[in-house]
Every structure is written in C-alpha cells, then in structure tokens.
Design a protein around this motif. Structure first.
Motif, PDB file in Angstrom:
ATOM      1  N   GLN A 160       0.774  -1.053  -0.165  1.00  0.00           N
ATOM      2  CA  GLN A 160      -0.094   0.174  -0.454  1.00  0.00           C
ATOM      3  C   GLN A 160       1.141   1.392   0.038  1.00  0.00           C
ATOM      4  O   GLN A 160       0.957   2.384  -1.087  1.00  0.00           O
ATOM      5  CB  GLN A 160      -0.797  -0.110   1.464  1.00  0.00           C
ATOM      6  N   ASP A 161       1.704   1.625   0.771  1.00  0.00           N
ATOM      7  CA  ASP A 161       2.482   2.842   0.490  1.00  0.00           C
ATOM      8  C   ASP A 161       3.365   2.873  -0.534  1.00  0.00           C
ATOM      9  O   ASP A 161       3.190   4.251  -1.011  1.00  0.00           O
ATOM     10  CB  ASP A 161       3.242   2.305   2.032  1.00  0.00           C
ATOM     11  N   PHE A 162       3.757   1.451  -1.806  1.00  0.00           N
ATOM     12  CA  PHE A 162       4.467   1.369  -2.323  1.00  0.00           C
ATOM     13  C   PHE A 162       4.167   2.385  -3.043  1.00  0.00           C
ATOM     14  O   PHE A 162       4.354   3.473  -4.113  1.00  0.00           O
ATOM     15  CB  PHE A 162       5.265   0.229  -2.807  1.00  0.00           C
ATOM     16  N   LEU A 163       2.456   1.758  -3.753  1.00  0.00           N
ATOM     17  CA  LEU A 163       1.465   2.112  -4.782  1.00  0.00           C
ATOM     18  C   LEU A 163       1.439   4.299  -4.439  1.00  0.00           C
ATOM     19  O   LEU A 163       0.817   4.434  -5.228  1.00  0.00           O
ATOM     20  CB  LEU A 163       0.808   1.690  -4.587  1.00  0.00           C
ATOM     21  N   ALA A 164       0.927   4.422  -2.950  1.00  0.00           N
ATOM     22  CA  ALA A 164       0.618   5.374  -2.553  1.00  0.00           C
ATOM     23  C   ALA A 164       2.286   6.448  -2.951  1.00  0.00           C
ATOM     24  O   ALA A 164       1.397   7.655  -3.013  1.00  0.00           O
ATOM     25  CB  ALA A 164       0.478   5.586  -0.983  1.00  0.00           C
ATOM     26  N   ASP A 165       3.143   5.827  -2.667  1.00  0.00           N
ATOM     27  CA  ASP A 165       4.017   6.338  -2.180  1.00  0.00           C
ATOM     28  C   ASP A 165       4.284   7.569  -4.586  1.00  0.00           C
ATOM     29  O   ASP A 165       4.755   8.678  -4.602  1.00  0.00           O
ATOM     30  CB  ASP A 165       5.792   6.235  -2.193  1.00  0.00           C
ATOM     31  N   ARG A 166       3.989   6.272  -4.952  1.00  0.00           N
ATOM     32  CA  ARG A 166       4.110   6.963  -6.497  1.00  0.00           C
ATOM     33  C   ARG A 166       2.153   7.121  -6.893  1.00  0.00           C
ATOM     34  O   ARG A 166       2.445   7.312  -8.539  1.00  0.00           O
ATOM     35  CB  ARG A 166       4.567   5.589  -7.291  1.00  0.00           C
ATOM     36  N   ALA A 224       8.298   3.738 -18.328  1.00  0.00           N
ATOM     37  CA  ALA A 224       8.718   4.988 -18.684  1.00  0.00           C
ATOM     38  C   ALA A 224       8.245   5.070 -19.660  1.00  0.00           C
ATOM     39  O   ALA A 224       8.110   6.537 -19.989  1.00  0.00           O
ATOM     40  CB  ALA A 224      10.130   4.742 -18.561  1.00  0.00           C
ATOM     41  N   ALA A 225       7.983   4.267 -20.661  1.00  0.00           N
ATOM     42  CA  ALA A 225       6.690   4.895 -22.105  1.00  0.00           C
ATOM     43  C   ALA A 225       6.177   5.565 -21.379  1.00  0.00           C
ATOM     44  O   ALA A 225       5.619   6.335 -23.318  1.00  0.00           O
ATOM     45  CB  ALA A 225       7.350   3.090 -23.469  1.00  0.00           C
ATOM     46  N   VAL A 226       5.321   5.082 -20.864  1.00  0.00           N
ATOM     47  CA  VAL A 226       4.399   5.738 -19.802  1.00  0.00           C
ATOM     48  C   VAL A 226       4.024   7.424 -19.916  1.00  0.00           C
ATOM     49  O   VAL A 226       3.182   7.644 -19.970  1.00  0.00           O
ATOM     50  CB  VAL A 226       3.557   4.676 -19.750  1.00  0.00           C
ATOM     51  N   GLY A 227       4.535   7.253 -18.263  1.00  0.00           N
ATOM     52  CA  GLY A 227       4.829   8.179 -18.267  1.00  0.00           C
ATOM     53  C   GLY A 227       4.581   8.031 -16.507  1.00  0.00           C
ATOM     54  O   GLY A 227       4.698   6.952 -15.844  1.00  0.00           O
ATOM     55  N   ASP A 228       3.949   8.967 -15.804  1.00  0.00           N
ATOM     56  CA  ASP A 228       3.823   9.741 -14.021  1.00  0.00           C
ATOM     57  C   ASP A 228       3.041   8.738 -14.175  1.00  0.00           C
ATOM     58  O   ASP A 228       2.357   7.985 -12.166  1.00  0.00           O
ATOM     59  CB  ASP A 228       4.073  10.721 -13.574  1.00  0.00           C
ATOM     60  N   ARG A 229       1.881   8.137 -14.877  1.00  0.00           N
ATOM     61  CA  ARG A 229       0.719   7.028 -14.130  1.00  0.00           C
ATOM     62  C   ARG A 229       1.249   5.624 -14.327  1.00  0.00           C
ATOM     63  O   ARG A 229       0.012   5.245 -14.630  1.00  0.00           O
ATOM     64  CB  ARG A 229      -0.656   7.675 -15.707  1.00  0.00           C
ATOM     65  N   SER A 230       2.226   5.434 -14.190  1.00  0.00           N
ATOM     66  CA  SER A 230       2.458   4.607 -14.440  1.00  0.00           C
ATOM     67  C   SER A 230       3.482   3.752 -13.071  1.00  0.00           C
ATOM     68  O   SER A 230       4.288   5.055 -13.461  1.00  0.00           O
ATOM     69  CB  SER A 230       2.832   3.430 -15.405  1.00  0.00           C
ATOM     70  N   GLY A 231       4.014   2.807 -13.331  1.00  0.00           N
ATOM     71  CA  GLY A 231       5.134   2.483 -12.017  1.00  0.00           C
ATOM     72  C   GLY A 231       5.767   0.961 -11.994  1.00  0.00           C
ATOM     73  O   GLY A 231       5.052   0.259 -12.530  1.00  0.00           O
ATOM     74  N   SER A 232       7.098   0.584 -11.751  1.00  0.00           N
ATOM     75  CA  SER A 232       7.082  -0.676 -11.863  1.00  0.00           C
ATOM     76  C   SER A 232       7.394  -0.731 -10.163  1.00  0.00           C
ATOM     77  O   SER A 232       8.407  -0.522  -9.980  1.00  0.00           O
ATOM     78  CB  SER A 232       8.433  -0.807 -12.810  1.00  0.00           C
ATOM     79  N   SER A 233       6.894  -2.401 -10.389  1.00  0.00           N
ATOM     80  CA  SER A 233       7.317  -3.068  -8.847  1.00  0.00           C
ATOM     81  C   SER A 233       8.113  -4.201  -9.149  1.00  0.00           C
ATOM     82  O   SER A 233       9.094  -5.169  -8.056  1.00  0.00           O
ATOM     83  CB  SER A 233       5.988  -3.313  -7.762  1.00  0.00           C
ATOM     84  N   ALA A 234       8.217  -4.283 -10.048  1.00  0.00           N
ATOM     85  CA  ALA A 234       8.945  -5.553 -10.564  1.00  0.00           C
ATOM     86  C   ALA A 234      10.506  -5.811  -9.902  1.00  0.00           C
ATOM     87  O   ALA A 234      11.253  -4.971 -10.267  1.00  0.00           O
ATOM     88  CB  ALA A 234      10.142  -5.556 -11.963  1.00  0.00           C
ATOM     89  N   GLY A 235      10.997  -6.766  -9.168  1.00  0.00           N
ATOM     90  CA  GLY A 235      12.493  -6.490  -8.233  1.00  0.00           C
ATOM     91  C   GLY A 235      12.199  -5.896  -6.936  1.00  0.00           C
ATOM     92  O   GLY A 235      13.618  -6.061  -6.421  1.00  0.00           O
ATOM     93  N   ALA A 236      11.754  -5.356  -6.646  1.00  0.00           N
ATOM     94  CA  ALA A 236      11.035  -4.704  -5.529  1.00  0.00           C
ATOM     95  C   ALA A 236      10.831  -5.214  -4.463  1.00  0.00           C
ATOM     96  O   ALA A 236      11.064  -4.894  -3.323  1.00  0.00           O
ATOM     97  CB  ALA A 236      10.153  -3.663  -5.584  1.00  0.00           C
ATOM     98  N   PHE A 237       9.496  -6.503  -4.482  1.00  0.00           N
ATOM     99  CA  PHE A 237       9.113  -7.255  -3.665  1.00  0.00           C
ATOM    100  C   PHE A 237       9.257  -8.540  -3.973  1.00  0.00           C
ATOM    101  O   PHE A 237      10.510  -9.297  -4.440  1.00  0.00           O
ATOM    102  CB  PHE A 237       8.107  -6.975  -3.379  1.00  0.00           C
ATOM    103  N   ASP A 238       9.147  -9.310  -2.493  1.00  0.00           N
ATOM    104  CA  ASP A 238       9.390 -10.909  -2.404  1.00  0.00           C
ATOM    105  C   ASP A 238       8.105 -11.212  -3.276  1.00  0.00           C
ATOM    106  O   ASP A 238       7.250 -10.287  -3.511  1.00  0.00           O
ATOM    107  CB  ASP A 238       9.819 -11.275  -1.405  1.00  0.00           C
ATOM    108  N   LEU A 239       8.106 -12.822  -2.793  1.00  0.00           N
ATOM    109  CA  LEU A 239       6.848 -13.309  -3.626  1.00  0.00           C
ATOM    110  C   LEU A 239       5.353 -12.758  -2.999  1.00  0.00           C
ATOM    111  O   LEU A 239       4.617 -12.172  -3.933  1.00  0.00           O
ATOM    112  CB  LEU A 239       7.161 -14.848  -3.672  1.00  0.00           C
TER     113      LEU A 239
END
Length: 335
Positions: A160-166, A224-239
């Motif tokens: 929740q914090d990860f998404l809210a921060d972005r 990055a191709a989409v802009g600030d309405r998108s973000g990546s969590s790939a590799g940032a979290f465990d399963l």
C-alpha cells in the motif's frame, strides 16, 4: 489418531499454489491433522502464513537429499504425497522410505499432443484436481474454491505504501501488467505491452508492472514509455510482496506464468495470454475470474513449458494477440 501428512512440491510458483485447494480440503476433512509442506526455501514464503498448514519446510538446494530424508523419517508421517514426480522427488522418496503416493502427470500423452497435436488423454482435470489423486485414502474431494495465498499485515502495508508513494491506484483504477516469463515463447512482445499500457493510461487507469528481478529491465522500459501514471514494482518485492501488490489491482494481464496463479490466489481477476501451451496441460486459471486469450494455430502446443525460440520463427501465438483484444477482455472481466 489424526493423520500426519507430508506434501512435497519443490517448485515453482504456480505449481505450489495449485496445491492449496488440496491443502484446504485436507484441513477441512481432518481438522486435527498435522499438515507439513516441503518446498524450496525460495518458495516457502508463499505458504508461510497459510493457517491450514502446520509447518512449512524450506529446502535449500545445497542440502543433501540424504540429510533431508533423514529429517523427514524422524517425523513419522502417516501419509507422504509426492506432488512433484521428478527425479529429485523420487530420490527423496528413496531416502525417506515409507509409503508414498503421487498423481498422474500424463507425460506420454502430453508428449504426443506436442508432437502430433492429438490429445490422447481422457483425464481432463486441471492439475489442482489431479493432485487429489495423491491423497487417496484421505477422503477428500475438490470444492469450488480457487487458489489461496495468505499475507501478513506488514506485507500488505508495504505494498500500500509503495503504491501511495507513487500515487498509483489512489484516485484511478489500477491495472497490473506482468511482462516477464521464464521462457521466451511465453512472452508477449514488449511493443504490445507498451501499447497496452499507454492505452490503459489514456482511458483513465493507472498501471503497475510486476515481476521478479529478471523482469526489472523490461518492466521499467514499459513504465518509462507510459509516464507518471505508471510504475514498476518488478524486483522490488519478494513473492508475498508482489502478491500484496496484486491484491490491490482491478485486474492483471499476464502470460502463462506463476504470477497469473498468484493473482488468482489473492482474488485478482486475470486476462491470461497463452501461446505455446494449451488448456489440456492443466494450468489455465483455476476457478478464477479470468479470461484466456489464445490463437487457434495448428502449431500449438509446441512445448510443455515454453522455449528459447519459436520453432517456426514467427511466434504468431503471441504476436497475433493484439492490445485491443486485451483491452476488450479487461472490460468484460467480472468484478
């Protein structure tokens, strides 16, 4: 005396989660039973908070199977279920001794289907239900429920914090995209992912890319191709952390991967893109809110797990599934 049950499945994400309907049925039928699951240590967090399981044993691959077998022998299980059926699990059975049961993998029928496109198997059950064959004698049958993944409160809060921060999914609907796959032929082309993400944002959605460390680069390029309405969590979290992200999405778009099953296990609807693999293998989304997109081609299936390159070089099974078709499937998903 309540049964003392051991279930063995070393890997991978989807196969482990597909055990959970059997675990649920065992706990319901035998509320006092001891239920132990053995898996690779890397996947043990998927089951760590499952209240239906008494103990999860995480096996490190550098631990000799003879040592592991000795540990298991000392626990005196009444029922030992091999839900992997590999050379490794057979070796473990030899070291552990005692009675073991397993389930039908239909290797020969699968091989014939890949080579000749003829389906000789009369067993149309998905893998989650084939696993029940290993529990014969324990009086359990599948229910109508889906897969399960239980998460700790701090894990949910971190997502929740990860998404809210972005500022993702705060005021707009959030869609998850999983562009990675272990094998090339299971991957939807990157330009399709980018086009889909751009259209989703144009239509008023936020987009979060999910995956493991191996998916980080492609996920970040798409975001990055989409802009600030998108973000990546790939590799940032465990399963479990990725599961917590998926619990927040309106839906996930994924190939035939473990994250597809992880999404269904936390109740997220799924649009699944199937290319080299087919429903007869038993791995379609199980009892889930899901739509499967696939091309009817006479070259499918070409492999059981995907491969490094399309045998015919065109990769039409994935190339021909278009972003607009995925958008349409997303619109039609039940809530």
């Amino acid at each position: 005396m309540p049964p003392k049950i051991l279930l063995v499945r070393f890997s991978a994400i989807g196969d482990i989660l597909l055990m959970t309907p059997l675990i649920r049925a065992l706990r319901k039928r035998h509320p006092e039973a001891g239920i132990t699951v053995l898996t690779k240590a890397a996947f043990a967090p998927l089951l760590a908070h499952n209240p239906r399981i008494s103990e999860v044993i995480g096996w490190e691959p550098d631990t000799p199977l003879a040592e592991l077998g000795k540990r298991l022998r000392a626990l005196h299980f009444t029922h030992q279920l091999d839900l992997h059926g590999s050379l490794r699990s057979r070796a473990l059975r030899w070291h552990t001794k005692g009675m073991w049961t397993t389930y039908p993998k239909h290797r020969v029928a699968r091989s014939v289907l890949i080579r000749t496109k003829r389906n000789l198997s009369r067993d149309h059950r998905p893998v989650a239900e084939r696993y029940f064959a290993a529990a014969r004698g324990l009086d359990v049958v599948p229910d109508e429920g889906s897969l399960e993944c239980f998460l700790a409160r701090p894990t949910l809060q971190s997502a929740q914090d990860f998404l809210a921060d972005r500022n993702l999914g705060v005021s707009r609907q959030l869609i998850g995209l999983a562009p990675g796959a272990a094998h090339f032929t299971k991957r939807w082309p990157e330009h399709h992912w980018t086009a889909l993400a751009q259209r989703l944002v144009e239509l008023g959605n936020d987009v979060v890319l999910v995956g493991g460390p191996a998916d980080r680069e492609v996920a970040e390029r798409v975001a990055a191709a989409v802009g600030d309405r998108s973000g990546s969590s790939a590799g940032a979290f465990d399963l479990p952390g990725t599961a917590a992200i998926l619990k927040r999405v309106r839906a996930l778009v994924s190939g035939d991967t473990g994250l597809m099953h992880l999404a269904t296990a936390v109740g997220a609807p799924v649009v699944a893109l199937f290319g080299p693999t087919v429903e007869q293998f038993g791995f379609f989304p199980y009892h889930a809110k899901a739509s499967v997109l696939q091309r009817e081609l006479n070259c499918r299936p070409c492999s059981s797990h995907g491969g490094p390159a399309c045998p015919l070089t065109h990769h039409r099974c994935m190339q021909d599934v278009l972003p607009d078709q995925v958008l349409d499937a997303l619109r039609k998903l039940p809530r």
